[in-house]
Design an enzyme around this catalytic site. Structure first.
Site, PDB file in Angstrom:
ATOM      1  N   GLY A  44       0.771  -1.237   0.000  1.00 20.48           N
ATOM      2  CA  GLY A  44       0.000   0.000   0.000  1.00 20.48           C
ATOM      3  C   GLY A  44       0.802   1.286   0.000  1.00 20.48           C
ATOM      4  O   GLY A  44       0.230   2.365  -0.150  1.00 20.48           O
ATOM      5  N   ASP A  45       2.122   1.200   0.158  1.00 15.71           N
ATOM      6  CA  ASP A  45       2.946   2.420   0.158  1.00 15.71           C
ATOM      7  C   ASP A  45       4.349   2.074  -0.333  1.00 15.71           C
ATOM      8  O   ASP A  45       5.348   2.498   0.247  1.00 15.71           O
ATOM      9  CB  ASP A  45       2.996   3.023   1.562  1.00 15.71           C
ATOM     10  CG  ASP A  45       3.652   4.406   1.592  1.00 15.71           C
ATOM     11  OD1 ASP A  45       3.475   5.166   0.623  1.00 15.71           O
ATOM     12  OD2 ASP A  45       4.341   4.718   2.583  1.00 15.71           O
ATOM     13  N   LEU A  46       4.415   1.310  -1.417  1.00 20.37           N
ATOM     14  CA  LEU A  46       5.707   0.837  -1.918  1.00 20.37           C
ATOM     15  C   LEU A  46       6.356   1.900  -2.796  1.00 20.37           C
ATOM     16  O   LEU A  46       5.818   2.277  -3.834  1.00 20.37           O
ATOM     17  CB  LEU A  46       5.519  -0.461  -2.706  1.00 20.37           C
ATOM     18  CG  LEU A  46       6.800  -1.129  -3.209  1.00 20.37           C
ATOM     19  CD1 LEU A  46       7.693  -1.551  -2.044  1.00 20.37           C
ATOM     20  CD2 LEU A  46       6.468  -2.334  -4.086  1.00 20.37           C
TER      21      LEU A  46
END
Length: 349
Positions: free
Chosen positions: A192-194
């Site tokens: 979700g926040d790569l």
């Protein structure tokens, strides 16, 4: 019940149980107030949700005093970094060093519930390419995560110094990140926040992926972030995110495709003056061709990047396993000098 109760419910100010009786715990008082919320959309949506607010904590509660954070048995060092949502501290306990993550926005019960569900799954994952979650503490409106200490250079810093990388190194990096994603996806989680700032290369050249899953509960809040916070993430966000789709394994695959593109070229596939401009390009324009920027990129590897960056979810890789299969084949061919004149986008593949 007083005869004027309906009128008081509609327009009066409700006192909390704790305000009336100081012996009532803050946890119980908050749960009661959530159940009595006038706006039904803010009320717990099920009996299970309401009961979860009343349950005794499995972990000891802690208190926060700004800017210091007090945890039993922990010695605090410096603040490592801080952004719109989290603060990261160095902490020590029993002679060992850890990293502590705290959340800056006060957590409402719904955000906290989702975060704890994600954290519960993270605690059960043990993978060498994921930073290990050691322990979890919580208080009424915050959660505190204790992670293993990881030192090294972020992939963002590495790209600034060394990109474009040799194709073999870029493939090894993508495989390591992909294996971490595979462990997350098998556990029912998306990262979700790569982005490169959340990937660390240790002094021993080992890849560690940070902050898996923990920002997913804050997606609406993230949109209010400052420009630097959003610009760091916008180029790596899948185009469907701007259209209101949730984070998923396929959005992680898109993010990995952007990271691999950057590793091979030193460029980003889409750039713009602000997050909105980037999102418009992501949804309407084809990405730059990596092979035209760097002719040393094998055709097969360029195809992996472009398939990961497909806007149409039916044309993008559907699972990280498919990505890893192609990357492993490319790694083998690079090592032994086999032909890479093929592409996962070829009709017969």
């Amino acid at each position: 019940i007083p005869l004027d109760a309906p009128a008081r419910q509609a327009g009066g100010v409700l006192r909390s149980p704790r305000a009336v009786n100081p012996k009532v715990s803050q946890t119980v008082s908050d749960a009661v107030m959530a159940g009595l919320e006038m706006d039904y959309r803010k009320r717990p949506q099920s009996v299970e949700d309401f009961l979860s607010l009343l349950e005794a904590k499995k972990k000891p509660a802690v208190t926060v005093s700004t800017p210091e954070v007090a945890l039993p048995g922990f010695e605090f060092g410096k603040k490592i970094r801080e952004d719109f949502i989290i603060s990261v501290y160095e902490v020590r306990k029993a002679g060992k060093s850890y990293h502590l993550i705290t959340f800056k926005p006060p957590l409402d019960w719904k955000t906290k519930k989702l975060l704890l569900e994600i954290v519960g799954k993270l605690e059960r994952i043990d993978h060498p390419n994921l930073v290990s979650l050691i322990d979890v503490y919580q208080q009424v409106d915050n959660v505190f995560l204790i992670y293993e200490e990881v030192s090294g250079m972020s992939l963002r810093e590495r790209f600034k110094l060394l990109a474009p990388l040799n194709p073999s190194i870029a493939v090894d990096t993508a495989i390591a990140i992909g294996e971490a994603l595979s462990a997350l996806h098998k556990a029912g989680l998306a990262h979700g926040d790569l982005h490169p700032g959340n990937v660390v290369v240790t002094p021993g050249a080992h890849i560690k992926v940070l902050n898996a899953g923990i920002l997913i509960p804050f997606q609406d809040y993230i949109k209010q972030g400052n420009l630097n916070f959003l610009m760091m993430r916008a180029p790596y966000a899948a185009p469907e995110i701007a259209r209101g789709f949730p984070q998923s394994p396929q959005t992680d695959i898109y993010s990995l495709g952007v990271i691999l593109f950057e590793a091979l070229t030193g460029w980003l596939p889409f750039e713009g003056q602000d997050p909105m401009a980037i999102a418009v390009k992501q949804n309407k324009e084809p990405p730059l061709s990596p092979g035209k920027i760097n002719p040393k990129i094998p055709r097969a590897l360029e195809g992996v990047v472009l398939k990961a960056l497909q806007k149409d979810l039916d044309k993008r890789y559907s699972t990280i396993k498919e990505v890893l299969t192609d990357l492993e084949e490319i790694k083998y061919a690079l090592h032994y000098g086999y032909s890479l004149n093929w592409s996962p986008l070829d009709p017969k593949r």
